[in-house]
Motif scaffolding. Structure first.
Motif, PDB file in Angstrom:
ATOM      1  N   MET A   1     -20.025  28.129  67.242  1.00 53.07           N
ATOM      2  CA  MET A   1     -19.488  28.729  66.103  1.00 53.07           C
ATOM      3  C   MET A   1     -19.573  28.156  64.563  1.00 53.07           C
ATOM      4  N   SER A   2     -19.096  29.176  63.167  1.00 52.73           N
ATOM      5  CA  SER A   2     -19.609  28.645  61.992  1.00 52.73           C
ATOM      6  C   SER A   2     -18.412  28.944  61.350  1.00 52.73           C
ATOM      7  N   VAL A   3     -18.118  28.243  60.929  1.00 54.04           N
ATOM      8  CA  VAL A   3     -16.689  28.618  59.704  1.00 54.04           C
ATOM      9  C   VAL A   3     -17.801  28.638  58.042  1.00 54.04           C
ATOM     10  N   LYS A   4     -17.483  29.544  57.379  1.00 57.71           N
ATOM     11  CA  LYS A   4     -18.320  29.728  56.152  1.00 57.71           C
ATOM     12  C   LYS A   4     -16.408  30.037  55.196  1.00 57.71           C
ATOM     13  N   ILE A   5     -16.656  29.198  54.160  1.00 57.27           N
ATOM     14  CA  ILE A   5     -15.897  29.480  52.986  1.00 57.27           C
ATOM     15  C   ILE A   5     -16.906  30.058  51.460  1.00 57.27           C
ATOM     16  N   ILE A   6     -16.262  31.267  51.284  1.00 58.41           N
ATOM     17  CA  ILE A   6     -16.943  32.287  50.609  1.00 58.41           C
ATOM     18  C   ILE A   6     -17.192  31.466  49.091  1.00 58.41           C
ATOM     19  N   ASP A   7     -18.576  31.101  48.481  1.00 58.36           N
ATOM     20  CA  ASP A   7     -18.135  30.541  47.279  1.00 58.36           C
ATOM     21  C   ASP A   7     -18.795  31.725  46.150  1.00 58.36           C
ATOM     22  N   HIS A   8     -17.251  32.328  45.668  1.00 60.21           N
ATOM     23  CA  HIS A   8     -17.400  33.841  44.744  1.00 60.21           C
ATOM     24  C   HIS A   8     -16.647  33.245  43.660  1.00 60.21           C
ATOM     25  N   ALA A   9     -17.136  33.490  41.992  1.00 60.81           N
ATOM     26  CA  ALA A   9     -16.099  33.378  41.071  1.00 60.81           C
ATOM     27  C   ALA A   9     -15.331  34.326  41.211  1.00 60.81           C
ATOM     28  N   LEU A  10     -15.134  36.223  41.538  1.00 63.87           N
ATOM     29  CA  LEU A  10     -14.548  36.868  41.686  1.00 63.87           C
ATOM     30  C   LEU A  10     -13.252  36.622  42.344  1.00 63.87           C
TER      31      LEU A  10
END
Ligand SMILES: O=P(O)(O)OC[C@H]1O[C@H](OP(=O)(O)OP(=O)(O)O)[C@H](O)[C@@H]1O
Ligand SMILES: O=c1cc[nH]c(=O)[nH]1
Ligand SMILES: [Mg+2]
Length: 207
Positions: free
Chosen positions: A1-10
């Protein structure tokens, strides 16, 4: 399982507008729509494709189309707020609904509605809900979908608490989680800190 936190300025910019307690219901939904589109773009980037013969105005060639049916499952109420943004860029997605509310005393989720399109067992299922707090609601939704035959399930939430992420990682190691932000902790009432308050109330103007 992966946990991803999207790193995006907008996304950071728009989520900060949503967190602000003075943001109106209208702007809350507007920013949620925009973040939902950005998140849908991000989570779908590796979806399987199949080849498709097409003809451009110039010649025959081989293009692509998505290989799997997508079923989007908002957890009512607040999850409804993510549907429009996802559908903008996944127009062929079918929609299932799970209705759930947390008991304010026990924080236990209560399921009050469920309706799904056919084909759960062979579809890519994306559960959407702005808030992942204790993880109880998402767990119940995942359990329900698995019981009905769903296998390929991902969870997309705006704001998560470490407590809920850990609970789901242990309980459903096969379900990938994507968040726009991982916040600090849950308070004594089960609200995410700093969070954005009650997502359903802010989205629909209830209190
Ligand atoms: O991780 P949990 O501790 O289960 O909490 C998260 C749930 O709480 C909120 O819904 P709520 O119960 O407020 O219902 P609503 O969408 O109708 O407002 C939220 O939208 C999640 O579904
Ligand atoms: O912070 C929280 C936790 C659960 N549900 C919400 O809407 N907000
Ligand atoms: Mg609520």
């Amino acid at each position: 399982m992966s946990v991803k936190i999207i790193d995006h300025a907008l996304i950071k910019h728009k989520l900060s507008i949503m967190r602000d307690k003075d943001t109106s219901t209208y702007l809350f939904k507007q920013n949620l729509d925009e973040i939902a589109m950005l998140m849908a773009y991000e989570v779908s980037k590796d979806f399987p494709l199949k080849l498709k013969d097409i003809e451009t105005p110039i010649c025959k060639t081989t293009g692509f189309e998505l290989a799997e049916q997508i079923i989007l499952v908002p957890i009512l109420r607040a999850g409804i707020g993510l549907v429009d943004g996802f559908r903008m860029i996944m127009p062929n997605a079918k929609i299932g609904h799970i209705g759930m509310y947390r008991d304010e005393e026990t924080l236990e989720p209560q399921e009050y509605y469920a309706r799904f399109p056919k084909g759960l067992e062979s579809s890519k299922i994306i559960i959407v809900d702005p808030m992942l707090a204790t993880g109880g609601s998402a767990d119940m939704a995942i359990e329900d979908i698995k019981k009905r035959g769903g296998k390929d399930i991902m969870l997309v939430c705006l704001v998560g608490a470490p407590e809920g992420v850990k609970f789901l990682q242990e309980k459903h190691p096969d379900v990938d989680i994507t968040l726009a932000a991982l916040d600090d902790h849950l308070n004594e009432n089960g609200y995410i800190v700093p969070g954005l308050g009650d997502a359903g109330d802010r989205l629909f103007g209830t209190d």
